[in-house]
Design a protein around this motif. Structure first.
Motif, PDB file in Angstrom:
ATOM      1  N   HIS A  54       0.829  -1.208   0.000  1.00 30.87           N
ATOM      2  CA  HIS A  54       0.000   0.000   0.000  1.00 30.87           C
ATOM      3  C   HIS A  54       0.862   1.256   0.000  1.00 30.87           C
ATOM      4  CE1 HIS A  54      -3.895  -2.088   1.610  1.00 30.87           C
ATOM      5  NE2 HIS A  54      -3.534  -2.482   0.410  1.00 30.87           N
ATOM      6  N   TRP A  55       0.450   2.216  -0.790  1.00 27.00           N
ATOM      7  CA  TRP A  55       1.223   3.432  -0.985  1.00 27.00           C
ATOM      8  C   TRP A  55       1.506   4.159   0.323  1.00 27.00           C
ATOM      9  CZ3 TRP A  55       4.748   5.414  -3.573  1.00 27.00           C
ATOM     10  CH2 TRP A  55       4.893   6.774  -3.846  1.00 27.00           C
ATOM     11  N   GLY A  56       0.544   4.159   1.234  1.00 23.81           N
ATOM     12  CA  GLY A  56       0.738   4.844   2.507  1.00 23.81           C
ATOM     13  C   GLY A  56       1.818   4.240   3.381  1.00 23.81           C
ATOM     14  N   GLU A  57       2.196   2.987   3.111  1.00 25.05           N
ATOM     15  CA  GLU A  57       3.288   2.357   3.851  1.00 25.05           C
ATOM     16  C   GLU A  57       4.647   2.899   3.419  1.00 25.05           C
ATOM     17  OE1 GLU A  57       3.094  -0.049   6.328  1.00 25.05           O
ATOM     18  OE2 GLU A  57       0.961   0.501   6.286  1.00 25.05           O
ATOM     19  N   HIS A  58       4.697   3.515   2.256  1.00 22.34           N
ATOM     20  CA  HIS A  58       5.974   3.941   1.680  1.00 22.34           C
ATOM     21  C   HIS A  58       6.025   5.425   1.354  1.00 22.34           C
ATOM     22  CE1 HIS A  58       6.388  -0.384   1.290  1.00 22.34           C
ATOM     23  NE2 HIS A  58       5.252  -0.395   0.624  1.00 22.34           N
ATOM     24  N   HIS A  59       4.928   6.124   1.600  1.00 18.84           N
ATOM     25  CA  HIS A  59       4.841   7.544   1.271  1.00 18.84           C
ATOM     26  C   HIS A  59       4.127   8.225   2.427  1.00 18.84           C
ATOM     27  CE1 HIS A  59       4.949  10.913  -1.465  1.00 18.84           C
ATOM     28  NE2 HIS A  59       3.653  11.107  -1.349  1.00 18.84           N
ATOM     29  N   PHE A  60       4.831   9.039   3.199  1.00 17.50           N
ATOM     30  CA  PHE A  60       4.286   9.516   4.481  1.00 17.50           C
ATOM     31  C   PHE A  60       4.874  10.882   4.829  1.00 17.50           C
ATOM     32  CE2 PHE A  60       8.167   7.205   5.233  1.00 17.50           C
ATOM     33  CZ  PHE A  60       8.846   7.964   6.162  1.00 17.50           C
ATOM     34  N   ALA A  61       4.250  11.513   5.819  1.00 22.68           N
ATOM     35  CA  ALA A  61       4.738  12.778   6.361  1.00 22.68           C
ATOM     36  C   ALA A  61       4.964  12.622   7.854  1.00 22.68           C
ATOM     37  CB  ALA A  61       3.727  13.903   6.102  1.00 22.68           C
ATOM     38  N   ARG A  62       5.915  13.371   8.373  1.00 24.70           N
ATOM     39  CA  ARG A  62       6.111  13.517   9.816  1.00 24.70           C
ATOM     40  C   ARG A  62       6.216  15.003  10.093  1.00 24.70           C
ATOM     41  NH1 ARG A  62       7.598   9.003  13.037  1.00 24.70           N
ATOM     42  NH2 ARG A  62       7.861  10.557  14.641  1.00 24.70           N
ATOM     43  N   LEU A  63       5.255  15.529  10.850  1.00 24.97           N
ATOM     44  CA  LEU A  63       5.230  16.959  11.137  1.00 24.97           C
ATOM     45  C   LEU A  63       6.001  17.221  12.429  1.00 24.97           C
ATOM     46  CD1 LEU A  63       1.505  17.589  10.177  1.00 24.97           C
ATOM     47  CD2 LEU A  63       3.536  17.933   8.787  1.00 24.97           C
ATOM     48  N   ASP A  64       7.309  17.127  12.336  1.00 25.87           N
ATOM     49  CA  ASP A  64       8.155  17.312  13.507  1.00 25.87           C
ATOM     50  C   ASP A  64       8.381  18.796  13.800  1.00 25.87           C
ATOM     51  OD1 ASP A  64       8.428  14.587  13.747  1.00 25.87           O
ATOM     52  OD2 ASP A  64      10.340  14.494  12.687  1.00 25.87           O
ATOM     53  N   HIS A  65       8.419  19.120  15.087  1.00 23.09           N
ATOM     54  CA  HIS A  65       8.759  20.475  15.521  1.00 23.09           C
ATOM     55  C   HIS A  65      10.268  20.675  15.372  1.00 23.09           C
ATOM     56  CE1 HIS A  65       9.270  23.906  18.265  1.00 23.09           C
ATOM     57  NE2 HIS A  65       7.976  24.124  18.091  1.00 23.09           N
ATOM     58  N   PRO A  66      10.735  21.892  15.100  1.00 23.30           N
ATOM     59  CA  PRO A  66      12.187  22.128  14.996  1.00 23.30           C
ATOM     60  C   PRO A  66      12.974  21.707  16.238  1.00 23.30           C
ATOM     61  CG  PRO A  66      11.007  23.994  14.073  1.00 23.30           C
ATOM     62  CD  PRO A  66       9.965  23.092  14.689  1.00 23.30           C
ATOM     63  N   LEU A  67      12.301  21.631  17.395  1.00 22.31           N
ATOM     64  CA  LEU A  67      13.011  21.231  18.613  1.00 22.31           C
ATOM     65  C   LEU A  67      13.451  19.767  18.595  1.00 22.31           C
ATOM     66  CD1 LEU A  67      11.040  23.057  21.474  1.00 22.31           C
ATOM     67  CD2 LEU A  67      13.256  23.657  20.465  1.00 22.31           C
ATOM     68  N   THR A  68      12.996  18.999  17.608  1.00 23.89           N
ATOM     69  CA  THR A  68      13.468  17.615  17.518  1.00 23.89           C
ATOM     70  C   THR A  68      14.960  17.555  17.202  1.00 23.89           C
ATOM     71  OG1 THR A  68      12.793  17.545  15.187  1.00 23.89           O
ATOM     72  CG2 THR A  68      11.253  16.648  16.819  1.00 23.89           C
ATOM     73  N   ALA A  69      15.533  18.689  16.792  1.00 25.73           N
ATOM     74  CA  ALA A  69      16.973  18.728  16.518  1.00 25.73           C
ATOM     75  C   ALA A  69      17.799  18.752  17.803  1.00 25.73           C
ATOM     76  CB  ALA A  69      17.304  19.946  15.665  1.00 25.73           C
ATOM     77  N   LEU A  70      17.161  18.978  18.933  1.00 24.76           N
ATOM     78  CA  LEU A  70      17.888  18.992  20.200  1.00 24.76           C
ATOM     79  C   LEU A  70      18.359  17.593  20.569  1.00 24.76           C
ATOM     80  CD1 LEU A  70      15.582  21.338  22.334  1.00 24.76           C
ATOM     81  CD2 LEU A  70      17.781  21.917  21.284  1.00 24.76           C
ATOM     82  N   PRO A 126       0.051  21.046  12.153  1.00 22.72           N
ATOM     83  CA  PRO A 126      -0.748  19.944  12.730  1.00 22.72           C
ATOM     84  C   PRO A 126      -1.994  20.395  13.483  1.00 22.72           C
ATOM     85  CG  PRO A 126       1.110  20.439  14.150  1.00 22.72           C
ATOM     86  CD  PRO A 126       1.268  21.326  12.954  1.00 22.72           C
ATOM     87  N   GLY A 127      -2.092  21.668  13.893  1.00 22.23           N
ATOM     88  CA  GLY A 127      -3.256  22.139  14.633  1.00 22.23           C
ATOM     89  C   GLY A 127      -3.303  23.654  14.634  1.00 22.23           C
ATOM     90  N   GLN A 128      -4.250  24.216  15.395  1.00 22.65           N
ATOM     91  CA  GLN A 128      -4.411  25.666  15.414  1.00 22.65           C
ATOM     92  C   GLN A 128      -3.758  26.312  16.626  1.00 22.65           C
ATOM     93  OE1 GLN A 128      -8.057  27.512  13.823  1.00 22.65           O
ATOM     94  NE2 GLN A 128      -8.984  25.505  13.960  1.00 22.65           N
ATOM     95  N   SER A 129      -3.228  25.514  17.535  1.00 21.12           N
ATOM     96  CA  SER A 129      -2.606  26.064  18.729  1.00 21.12           C
ATOM     97  C   SER A 129      -1.108  25.788  18.708  1.00 21.12           C
ATOM     98  CB  SER A 129      -3.216  25.446  19.990  1.00 21.12           C
ATOM     99  OG  SER A 129      -2.500  25.850  21.139  1.00 21.12           O
ATOM    100  N   GLY A 130      -0.326  26.781  19.096  1.00 17.11           N
ATOM    101  CA  GLY A 130       1.108  26.585  19.220  1.00 17.11           C
ATOM    102  C   GLY A 130       1.522  26.096  20.594  1.00 17.11           C
ATOM    103  N   ASP A 131       0.550  25.874  21.453  1.00 15.29           N
ATOM    104  CA  ASP A 131       0.825  25.418  22.821  1.00 15.29           C
ATOM    105  C   ASP A 131       0.699  23.900  22.882  1.00 15.29           C
ATOM    106  OD1 ASP A 131       0.940  24.852  25.516  1.00 15.29           O
ATOM    107  OD2 ASP A 131      -0.494  26.411  26.111  1.00 15.29           O
ATOM    108  N   PRO A 132       1.770  23.174  23.148  1.00 11.83           N
ATOM    109  CA  PRO A 132       1.682  21.699  23.176  1.00 11.83           C
ATOM    110  C   PRO A 132       0.766  21.156  24.263  1.00 11.83           C
ATOM    111  CG  PRO A 132       3.807  22.442  23.999  1.00 11.83           C
ATOM    112  CD  PRO A 132       3.132  23.650  23.414  1.00 11.83           C
ATOM    113  N   ARG A 133       0.377  21.985  25.230  1.00  9.80           N
ATOM    114  CA  ARG A 133      -0.552  21.542  26.279  1.00  9.80           C
ATOM    115  C   ARG A 133      -2.000  21.595  25.813  1.00  9.80           C
ATOM    116  NH1 ARG A 133       1.427  25.932  30.496  1.00  9.80           N
ATOM    117  NH2 ARG A 133       1.058  27.085  28.562  1.00  9.80           N
TER     118      ARG A 133
END
Length: 215
Positions: free
Chosen positions: A95-111, A167-174
């Motif tokens: 299935h195409w979705g198994e091989h074609h995907f997105a990850r909406l990572d925050h820039p802080l994942t570089a820490l 990913p959403g309308q709020s910038g607050d992860p809480r």
């Protein structure tokens, strides 16, 4: 190019990995000789996404005679066997979705030790780098290009406008609205983009008031 179908996986692999090299090899054999044709093909294959017009022109020319059509069929068969070796018999692993995907990572994942909320979910994506639903991906299948915000504005009735962002309308992860639009975005859905004060007041979930610091 739906995420729950195997045909897009075969099409993409064949179009990007098998059809172009096969047809280029045939085209160049008489120009450079059999001993140099492999080198010539490698020199003309791009490192990243290729201009699809070149491959489409080669396919159009190949379709004009029986030999060319046989080459195209052979390259498609080779692509099919590639995927059987890689993923097993035709089934959900194709299935195409198994091989074609997105990850909406925050820039802080570089820490070195990023917060858990910074890493986005893996989301299957339709489309490809050569379709109207542009979702270009790298060699791992991860989308690196395409829209994260879509909007349709009804200038005759502003409250009927539609939009979606990820990913959403709020910038607050809480907030529960920090990443609650990911699935809607991935499935090509939209939410009402309300404009008038009355419509906003009628549908708002909360109000955030910001005050300057006391002096």
């Amino acid at each position: 190019m739906a995420v729950d179908l195997p045909q897009p996986t075969l099409l993409e692999h064949w179009f990007s990995q098998r059809s172009r090299p096969t047809l280029l090899r045939e085209r160049l054999r008489d120009l450079v000789g059999p001993e140099r044709v492999g080198e010539a093909v490698r020199a003309l294959l791009p490192d990243r996404a290729a201009d699809p017009r070149v491959t489409l022109r080669l396919l159009e020319e190949a379709a004009r005679d029986r030999r060319g059509r046989a080459l195209v069929a052979r390259s498609l068969g080779a692509a099919y066997h590639d995927l059987v070796e890689r993923f097993g018999p035709l089934g959900p692993t194709w299935h195409w979705g198994e091989h074609h995907f997105a990850r909406l990572d925050h820039p802080l994942t570089a820490l070195p030790d990023p917060p858990a909320w910074a890493r986005g979910r893996r989301v299957p994506r339709p489309g490809s780098g050569d379709t109207v639903d542009l979702t270009a991906s790298d060699s791992t299948g991860r989308q690196y290009h395409g829209t994260s915000f879509r909007i349709v504005v009804d200038v005759g009735d502003w409250d009927r406008s539609l939009a979606v962002n990820a990913p959403g309308q709020s910038g607050d992860p809480r907030s529960p609205h920090h990443d609650d639009l990911t699935d809607l975005w991935a499935s090509r859905g939209h939410f009402p983009l309300l404009y008038s004060r009355a419509a906003v007041d009628r549908h708002r979930a909360l109000t955030l008031r910001l005050f300057p610091p006391a002096r």
